[in-house]
Write a protein that holds these residues in place. Structure first.
Motif, PDB file in Angstrom:
ATOM      1  N   ALA A  30      61.441 -21.089  59.396  1.00  0.00           N
ATOM      2  CA  ALA A  30      60.613 -21.397  60.566  1.00  0.00           C
ATOM      3  C   ALA A  30      60.243 -22.881  60.578  1.00  0.00           C
ATOM      4  CB  ALA A  30      59.354 -20.527  60.573  1.00  0.00           C
ATOM      5  N   VAL A  31      59.920 -23.434  59.418  1.00  0.00           N
ATOM      6  CA  VAL A  31      59.581 -24.862  59.332  1.00  0.00           C
ATOM      7  C   VAL A  31      60.792 -25.717  59.693  1.00  0.00           C
ATOM      8  CG1 VAL A  31      58.943 -26.721  57.734  1.00  0.00           C
ATOM      9  CG2 VAL A  31      57.710 -24.550  57.676  1.00  0.00           C
ATOM     10  N   GLN A  32      61.948 -25.317  59.221  1.00  0.00           N
ATOM     11  CA  GLN A  32      63.173 -26.061  59.520  1.00  0.00           C
ATOM     12  C   GLN A  32      63.458 -26.055  61.029  1.00  0.00           C
ATOM     13  OE1 GLN A  32      66.652 -24.442  57.548  1.00  0.00           O
ATOM     14  NE2 GLN A  32      67.338 -26.502  57.030  1.00  0.00           N
ATOM     15  N   LEU A  33      63.339 -24.902  61.659  1.00  0.00           N
ATOM     16  CA  LEU A  33      63.533 -24.806  63.109  1.00  0.00           C
ATOM     17  C   LEU A  33      62.476 -25.628  63.844  1.00  0.00           C
ATOM     18  CD1 LEU A  33      64.907 -23.583  65.597  1.00  0.00           C
ATOM     19  CD2 LEU A  33      63.377 -21.623  65.355  1.00  0.00           C
ATOM     20  N   MET A  34      61.236 -25.533  63.397  1.00  0.00           N
ATOM     21  CA  MET A  34      60.143 -26.286  64.017  1.00  0.00           C
ATOM     22  C   MET A  34      60.426 -27.792  63.963  1.00  0.00           C
ATOM     23  SD  MET A  34      56.213 -26.643  62.721  1.00  0.00           S
ATOM     24  CE  MET A  34      56.775 -27.578  61.308  1.00  0.00           C
ATOM     25  N   MET A  35      60.853 -28.285  62.829  1.00  0.00           N
ATOM     26  CA  MET A  35      61.102 -29.721  62.678  1.00  0.00           C
ATOM     27  C   MET A  35      62.297 -30.164  63.526  1.00  0.00           C
ATOM     28  SD  MET A  35      58.565 -30.725  61.044  1.00  0.00           S
ATOM     29  CE  MET A  35      58.995 -32.449  60.881  1.00  0.00           C
ATOM     30  N   THR A  36      63.300 -29.313  63.666  1.00  0.00           N
ATOM     31  CA  THR A  36      64.442 -29.635  64.532  1.00  0.00           C
ATOM     32  C   THR A  36      63.983 -29.791  65.977  1.00  0.00           C
ATOM     33  OG1 THR A  36      65.943 -28.428  63.083  1.00  0.00           O
ATOM     34  CG2 THR A  36      66.696 -28.835  65.343  1.00  0.00           C
ATOM     35  N   GLU A  37      63.179 -28.835  66.463  1.00  0.00           N
ATOM     36  CA  GLU A  37      62.672 -28.900  67.836  1.00  0.00           C
ATOM     37  C   GLU A  37      61.727 -30.090  68.020  1.00  0.00           C
ATOM     38  OE1 GLU A  37      63.933 -27.104  70.189  1.00  0.00           O
ATOM     39  OE2 GLU A  37      65.102 -25.903  68.793  1.00  0.00           O
ATOM     40  N   TYR A  38      60.932 -30.363  67.017  1.00  0.00           N
ATOM     41  CA  TYR A  38      60.010 -31.508  67.054  1.00  0.00           C
ATOM     42  C   TYR A  38      60.784 -32.823  67.204  1.00  0.00           C
ATOM     43  CZ  TYR A  38      56.645 -34.935  65.293  1.00  0.00           C
ATOM     44  OH  TYR A  38      55.835 -36.030  65.140  1.00  0.00           O
ATOM     45  N   GLU A  39      61.869 -32.968  66.439  1.00  0.00           N
ATOM     46  CA  GLU A  39      62.678 -34.189  66.516  1.00  0.00           C
ATOM     47  C   GLU A  39      63.344 -34.335  67.880  1.00  0.00           C
ATOM     48  OE1 GLU A  39      65.250 -33.879  63.126  1.00  0.00           O
ATOM     49  OE2 GLU A  39      63.579 -34.165  61.721  1.00  0.00           O
ATOM     50  N   LYS A  91      62.405 -26.410  77.663  1.00  0.00           N
ATOM     51  CA  LYS A  91      63.131 -25.500  76.772  1.00  0.00           C
ATOM     52  C   LYS A  91      62.743 -25.735  75.312  1.00  0.00           C
ATOM     53  CE  LYS A  91      67.844 -24.856  75.126  1.00  0.00           C
ATOM     54  NZ  LYS A  91      69.223 -25.332  75.282  1.00  0.00           N
ATOM     55  N   HIS A  92      62.777 -26.991  74.888  1.00  0.00           N
ATOM     56  CA  HIS A  92      62.540 -27.283  73.477  1.00  0.00           C
ATOM     57  C   HIS A  92      61.060 -27.225  73.101  1.00  0.00           C
ATOM     58  CE1 HIS A  92      66.666 -28.007  72.407  1.00  0.00           C
ATOM     59  NE2 HIS A  92      66.803 -28.710  73.514  1.00  0.00           N
ATOM     60  N   SER A  93      60.171 -27.492  74.049  1.00  0.00           N
ATOM     61  CA  SER A  93      58.747 -27.357  73.723  1.00  0.00           C
ATOM     62  C   SER A  93      58.394 -25.879  73.550  1.00  0.00           C
ATOM     63  CB  SER A  93      57.866 -28.024  74.781  1.00  0.00           C
ATOM     64  OG  SER A  93      58.066 -27.457  76.049  1.00  0.00           O
ATOM     65  N   LYS A  94      59.023 -25.006  74.313  1.00  0.00           N
ATOM     66  CA  LYS A  94      58.796 -23.568  74.135  1.00  0.00           C
ATOM     67  C   LYS A  94      59.259 -23.134  72.750  1.00  0.00           C
ATOM     68  CE  LYS A  94      59.976 -19.043  75.944  1.00  0.00           C
ATOM     69  NZ  LYS A  94      60.880 -18.264  76.746  1.00  0.00           N
TER      70      LYS A  94
END
Length: 190
Positions: free
Chosen positions: A69-78, A126-129
Motif C-alpha cells: 500500500a505504501v509503495q502504491l501510495m508513493m507511486t501515485e504521490y509522485e 484519477k491519480h488523486s483518487k
C-alpha cells in the motif's frame, strides 16, 4: 448503512466474523474497501474463518501488505507531484490551513492552463483518487504520515476539480433542457 471503519472490541469467530468483515468491506459508489481496527487480536480467528470459506485451506493472505500500500501510495504521490511540476506549494501547506486554502485557485489554474489541461485534469482526478485510497490503507506507516499535508492538499484540489466538472455538465444539461422547452412551445399547434 455504508460503513468505512469497524472497531473490533469483542471476540468474534466463524460466520459472524466473516459477515462483520464483509460488511465493512462492501463497496459503495467511490468506496472501494473498508478499515477494520482490531483491538483484541482476532487475526487467528479470521484465518480459521477464511479457511472454511476458501479452497486454499486458509493459506492465502487475509490482509493487504502495508508495504504494498505504501509503495502504491508513493507511486501515485509522485505522479501528482509531476502534474504540479513548476508550482510551489510544499513550503506553504506545511504552515497553516489558511495558507493551503489560498493556494487552491492557483493550483487549479496551474493544472488547467497547460495546453493539454483537460487531460491533466482527468489525470489529476484519477491519480488523486488512487492516492487517497492507498493512503487510507498505508496509514499509520511513517511514509504516509510524512505526506499527509500534501495528500490533504491534493484532496482539496480533487474536490474543486470535481465540482467544476459537475457544474459544467449540469450547465450543459440545463441548457439542453431549456432549448427543448423553447422548441416544444414553438411547435405546439393551436
Amino acid at each position: 448503512p455504508c460503513l468505512h471503519t469497524m472497531y473490533l472490541d469483542k471476540s468474534m469467530q466463524g460466520h459472524g466474523l466473516m459477515q462483520a468483515i464483509a460488511r465493512v468491506n462492501r463497496v459503495f459508489k467511490d468506496k472501494t474497501g473498508g478499515l477494520v481496527v482490531d483491538y483484541i487480536g482476532v487475526a487467528h480467528e479470521l484465518k480459521k474463518a477464511v479457511s472454511i470459506y476458501t479452497q486454499e485451506g486458509g493459506k492465502g493472505k487475509v490482509y493487504l501488505d502495508q508495504d504494498q500500500a505504501v509503495q502504491l501510495m508513493m507511486t501515485e504521490y509522485e505522479i501528482l507531484e509531476d502534474l504540479l511540476h513548476g508550482f510551489e506549494y510544499k513550503s506553504k501547506i506545511k504552515k497553516s490551513l489558511n495558507d493551503t486554502l489560498t493556494l487552491v485557485p492557483d493550483a487549479l489554474e496551474h493544472i488547467l492552463k497547460k495546453k493539454d489541461g483537460k487531460d491533466k485534469k482527468e489525470l489529476f482526478l484519477k491519480h488523486s483518487k488512487k492516492l487517497l485510497e492507498s493512503f487510507a490503507l498505508a496509514v499509520p506507516h511513517e511514509q504516509a504520515l510524512s505526506i499527509k499535508e500534501e495528500v490533504g492538499f491534493f484532496q482539496i484540489i480533487k474536490a474543486k476539480l470535481t465540482k467544476l466538472t459537475l457544474s459544467k455538465s449540469k450547465q450543459s444539461e440545463e441548457l439542453d433542457s431549456a432549448i427543448r422547452q423553447i422548441i416544444s412551445r414553438a411547435v405546439i399547434s393551436d
